[in-house]
Every structure is written in C-alpha cells, then in structure tokens.
Design an enzyme around this catalytic site. Sequence first.
Site, PDB file in Angstrom:
ATOM      1  N   ASP A   1       1.597  -3.947 -12.008  1.00  0.00           N
ATOM      2  CA  ASP A   1       0.436  -3.229 -11.476  1.00  0.00           C
ATOM      3  C   ASP A   1       0.411  -1.786 -11.974  1.00  0.00           C
ATOM      4  O   ASP A   1       0.849  -1.508 -13.090  1.00  0.00           O
ATOM      5  CB  ASP A   1       0.482  -3.304  -9.935  1.00  0.00           C
TER       6      ASP A   1
ATOM      7  N   SER B   1      -6.526  -9.124  -4.548  1.00  0.00           N
ATOM      8  CA  SER B   1      -5.350  -8.324  -4.864  1.00  0.00           C
ATOM      9  C   SER B   1      -4.330  -8.372  -3.747  1.00  0.00           C
ATOM     10  O   SER B   1      -3.131  -8.417  -3.992  1.00  0.00           O
ATOM     11  CB  SER B   1      -5.749  -6.858  -4.983  1.00  0.00           C
TER      12      SER B   1
ATOM     13  N   HIS C   1      -2.546   0.789  -5.673  1.00  0.00           N
ATOM     14  CA  HIS C   1      -2.609  -0.675  -5.670  1.00  0.00           C
ATOM     15  C   HIS C   1      -1.222  -1.324  -5.647  1.00  0.00           C
ATOM     16  O   HIS C   1      -0.901  -2.129  -4.777  1.00  0.00           O
ATOM     17  CB  HIS C   1      -3.376  -1.065  -6.937  1.00  0.00           C
TER      18      HIS C   1
END
Length: 640
Positions: free
Chosen positions: A169, A386, A210
């Site tokens: 990520d 996600s 994220h």
Amino acid sequence: MLASGTRCAASLFVLVHVVAALAGGAEEGIFTNHFLVQLHEGAGGDAHQVAAEHGFGGARKLPFGEGLFHFYPTDIHHTRRRRSLELQRRLEKDHRVKNVVQQQGFSRKKRGYRKIDDIETKLNDPLFTKQWYLVNTGQANGMPGLDLNVAEAWDLGFTGKGVTIAIMDDGIDYLHPDLVSNYNADASFDFSSNDPYPYPRYTNNWFNSHGTRCAGEVSAAANNNICGVGVAYNSKVAGIRMLDQPFMTDIIEASSISHMPQVIDIYSASWGPTDDGKTVDGPRELTLQAMADGVNKGRGGKGSIYVWASGDGGSYDDCNCDGYASSMWTISINSAINDGRTALYDESCSSTLASTFSNGRTRDPEAGVATTDLYGNCTLRHSGTSAAAPEAAGVFALALEANPNLTWRDLQHLTVLTSKRNQLHDEVHQWRRNGVGLEFNHLFGYGVLDAGSMVKMAKEWKTVPERYHCIAGSVQESHKISSEGTVTLTITTDACQGKDNFVRYLEHVQAVVTVNSTRRGDLTINMTSPMGTRSILLSRRPRDADAKVGFDKWPFMTTHTWGEDPRGSWVLEVGLVGDAPQEGVMREWTLMLHGTQSAPYIDQVVRDYQSKLAMSKKQELEGELDEALDQSLQSLLSRN
Ligand SMILES: *[C@@H]1O[C@H](CO)[C@@H](O)[C@H](O)[C@H]1NC(C)=O
Ligand SMILES: *[C@@H]1O[C@H](CO)[C@@H](O)[C@H](O)[C@H]1NC(C)=O
Ligand SMILES: *[C@@H]1O[C@H](CO)[C@@H](O)[C@H](O)[C@H]1NC(C)=O
Ligand SMILES: CC(=O)N[C@H]1CO[C@H](CO)[C@@H](O)[C@@H]1O
Ligand SMILES: [Ca+2]
Ligand SMILES: [Ca+2]
C-alpha cells in the site's frame, strides 16, 4: 371456511398442550403473563372486554384459527416464574372462554449472536466495542451476529501467531503504538523510494493513511488500551510501500508481490486498475510471472496467499474487467455493510470468492471500520473494499496458524466451504445454489468469511489433490453480434477425460474471450455450465465507450461452478444491451477448466466435514433439511 378454521383451532390447542407438556421438563418452567385464549363463537367482539375484566392489558386477534386471541399483560416485560393456576381457572370458568393456555417462556438466541461479554478474551482496547465487523452486537444499527465470527477463532486459541501479512500500500506508520509490537521490519520494504523504511509520506490531508488503516485491521495489538484490535492481533505485519509514486510500473508491482515469499505468508492488496467503469486492465508480464511464482514457490511451495479488494467502481464497473481481482491466484474479496446490504461502491463479478465488511449507505459515523490511523491516532472511518481485503487477510492468518500446511488452494476451498450467507442481502442478484449445492451470490461470492468455522475446518484439513488444467474447447469462427440478437455458442467437452489432465471436480473456470464492438460497455456475457449454473461473466458498464480495443483474449473467470463436474455442454451467450443499437464481432471463446481429478474432500474427515458443511450452508434455512444439498454433497464426496 369456518368449519375448517374451527378444526384448525381445536388441533392447535391439542398441539400447544403437547408441546407445553414436552417442554415443561426440559426448561425450568418459566411462564409468561401471556395467554392463548379461545373464545366461544360470537364472543369475539368482547375479547377486549374479557381481557380487561381478567386484568389483562388487551387482546389481539390471532390469525391461526377462529376465536383465538392473545391476551397480553399491561407490563409486557414482566415474566413470572410460575404457572398462575388461579388466573387460568378464572378464565376457564368464564362462559365466553372455550380454551386457555398460559404461554411458557423459552429462549431463542439470534443465530451467531454473542454478547460482547461472552467473549472469553477480555479486551480493554477502547475501540474494540466499535469494531462491529469483529463482534456485531447491533452497534451503529447493525445486524447482531453479522460479523467475521473471529471471537470463536480467538476462543479456540488462534490469534495469528507465527503468520506474517504484508500490506502492499502507501506505507505503514510502524511507530504507531498499536502496531509497533507486531511490526515485522525485516519483511518490510519501500519500493516507492527504494529503502527499507515504508513510512508513509506526509501530506496535510493525511492522504497516505490507507496502509496504516489496513495494517491495524489485521495486526493491531490487543489488550494494550490503544485503539482497537486486529483480526489476527498476534500476527506480524509487514509494510510494502508501493502505491505512492506518480506512476505504477510493472517492476514495482512484481517486486512487491514477490518480496520475501518465504517470510511473508499473505499479501493484502487494496488497489487495482482505475475503477472508472471503462478500464480493462490487469497485471503485466513481470507481475503475472511474480504471481505464478508466488503461488508455486512461495511459503515453501505451499503458495503465497494474495488477497485482493474486488474494487470500488460500484454498479458501473465489473470486477471481471480487473485482471488482479479476477485472477485465479488471488482471493478477491467484496464487502457488505453492517446491516447486510451491499455497499454502493461494490462491484459485482463472478470471480469474487467471498466478502467481509466495510462502511457505506448509513451516515452513522460508527458504521465505518474502526482501526489505527496515522501518527498514533485511531479512526472509525476506514472505508471501501479497501477495508474489506485486510479483514480477509486477518482471517486467513488465523487459518494458517490453525494449520500451516494449507496451500493457496486449500485456503480457497476453505473459503468456499465456510463462508456464509448469514444476513447478507443483495437487492440485484439472487442467492443461488450451484450444481453441487454450494450457495453463492454474484456480488458477495460464497458469502461472508466465518473465522470460527474456517479455523475449525482448517485444523483437520488434508491438502486437496493435485490440480489439473484442461483446455475444454475453443470456438474461433467470427460471429456477428448486434443489439437485435444474442450470439449463443456451445462447447461440449469431456474435460480431457482419459488424458492425464482430466478435470472432474472444478475449481476455477476461465473463458478466454476475444470480442469487439462499437461500444464495449454495452457487451454482456453469460456462461452456463453443464450442471446448469449460470455465471455472469460480464455485465453492462455504461461508462465504457471503447469502440476499438474490445477484449483481446481476456480471461473472464468464474468461481461459481466450484466443485461441479465439467463434462457436458457449456453455453456462452454474448449480447449487446444499452440505449443505442450497437454491433460487434465475437472472435474467440476458449474454455479453460482448472480443478482436480479425484474428489477434493474424500481425504477429509468426511463425517465431520459433512456435518460442518451442512451446518454452515444451512444456517439460513432454519434447520430445514435440504435434500438436494445432501444428495449433491454425496456425489461430491463419493469417488468417481
Ligand atoms: C502438517 O504436515 C506435517 C508433515 O506432513 C504433519 O506432520 C502435520 O501433522 C501437519 N499438520 C497439520 C496441522 O495438519
Ligand atoms: C471488429 O473486428 C472485426 C474483425 O477483425 C473488424 O472488421 C471490425 O471493424 C471490428 N469492429 C470494431 C468496432 O472494432
Ligand atoms: C446475461 O444475464 C444478465 C443477468 O441475468 C442479463 O441481464 C443479460 O441480458 C444476459 N446477457 C446475455 C447476453 O444473455
Ligand atoms: C484527528 C486526531 O485525532 N488527531 C490527532 C492525531 O494525533 C496527533 C498527535 O498525537 C494529535 O495532535 C491530533 O490531535
Ligand atoms: Ca489495541
Ligand atoms: Ca474495478
């Protein structure tokens, strides 16, 4: 009508008495203040009057038979422990009353519902009770019991010990107090800036949060009074920073996916081609090779586990146009929200294997995914598919701890067999059963992951038999498609029977298709297996106006025929839908079958396996026996 109604009422009373007598011994005889009262013909109009005279709050007419009423107390919540014979007798003596049964109290638990206090592991992490995806008690107006059932796996002692999950990520805040103790620095790397420190790049809008949020879902530490807990809170998490540069390259992807495959067990990816509803893209050459090497050589030959978010393109996109999500080597995960509905950003496709949870639709800020955030913070608002993929990575870590021998295919089988419909609800696509009775949905795959069931089955799992690949056939002539008529093609196959690569029990099926059209987004493709399971390989993508490229040997994949016998006729339907007339040319359909020759479950502990499968797959049938499922299971389990 009246007569049968009366008879019905009479037999109902007999039944009620019998049941009351039977239950009396078993359940400590709790009686409620609720009475089933049958009034004589013509006395119905007085029901409220009769009830009031005997001290009840009211009477409600029941639809089960003539003259039946529910007499309920003024205070609904009060239960009494004993039978009130006096009240019963007084009622019986009333000339308007024909029959009386005081209602017994017994317990009916919501399926899968556990109070947070019932969990043996007592956790002091402040956000734990907000993590409805771990234990759903109905927080944020969710559905109690609609969760990953991790508590059961934890109670059995599985928390991810010895398993390493890499988050591919935008980096991980590995100094975060809830991640630092589980951070595996040796297995981490920064491919965006080529150094061993995948720390997220600062931006003032915290854009690069994220990876940190995903890491917390998997491996946040438990019982440290910080944020919440990870699904596999004793697992190790590695950071692979690879998303944060102006452009992605095949090298960065391939390097990430093949980073330390003997140390990293599971790779979690919450990214893919743009979800704009008009992209058709997938892994390039190096990345494909890296994935193939991963499943064949990673984890000492048992195969790296690649977990993929199925995509956030909503109903405008189709995850079968995303070559990462639709790869056989990835486990692609979709998401449900906390009340069981689909999230609005969910894409549907036949390659999704299962689902976990994320946010959406409801504005309740606590309906998001609670996890760690940048710079030592916590958040309640992690979102998108996600957020769903790392939850799955966490569940797989629990399964790998329960049985480190599991191969990448074992894990897919376990996912198919133990995922559950639970209370998942898709307004567009029905739940269906495939040819061997496995229930699936076009958006949710085989349902929501169930960590408890998965670790229990994983513990005794025997590695599935060798995998074979059969090219079942290929149609290569050009066929004109138009908005007027669908093109229907058929491949009749023996699935390479008699050859070394005979496939008798399916795992993945690929339809490699070359087709073009004046509007690619208006193409739809469906494929029906010999056992009658119809997979939607491609649905309409209204934003995709491509008129040149079409699909060039694109491998559409379906998981929906899992376990089926592929011998017979496969039918492909290709059509054009949409507002304006379009045309195109269908040029190739090659059917690829992947699976085993011998029954994949014959080596399992069949007895247990059967009852477990029966339980998990029948949960929603409320205990009703499903003969069809049993029979098809028998055929799945028997040697051929
Ligand atoms: C894993 O495989 C080894 C070697 O075949 C075997 O001894 C062991 O019992 C297996 N473990 C489990 C949990 O199946
Ligand atoms: C599709 O392919 C056919 C055959 O190659 C070609 O004649 C046709 O022009 C193409 N159509 C589109 C819309 O690209
Ligand atoms: C495929 O199935 C979908 C959903 O049932 C349907 O809307 C579509 O028209 C079908 N397409 C073809 C070509 O049959
Ligand atoms: C939104 C939020 O909680 N921000 C906090 C994140 O952490 C920094 C440093 O500890 C705090 O200053 C912020 O208030
Ligand atoms: Ca914690
Ligand atoms: Ca997509």
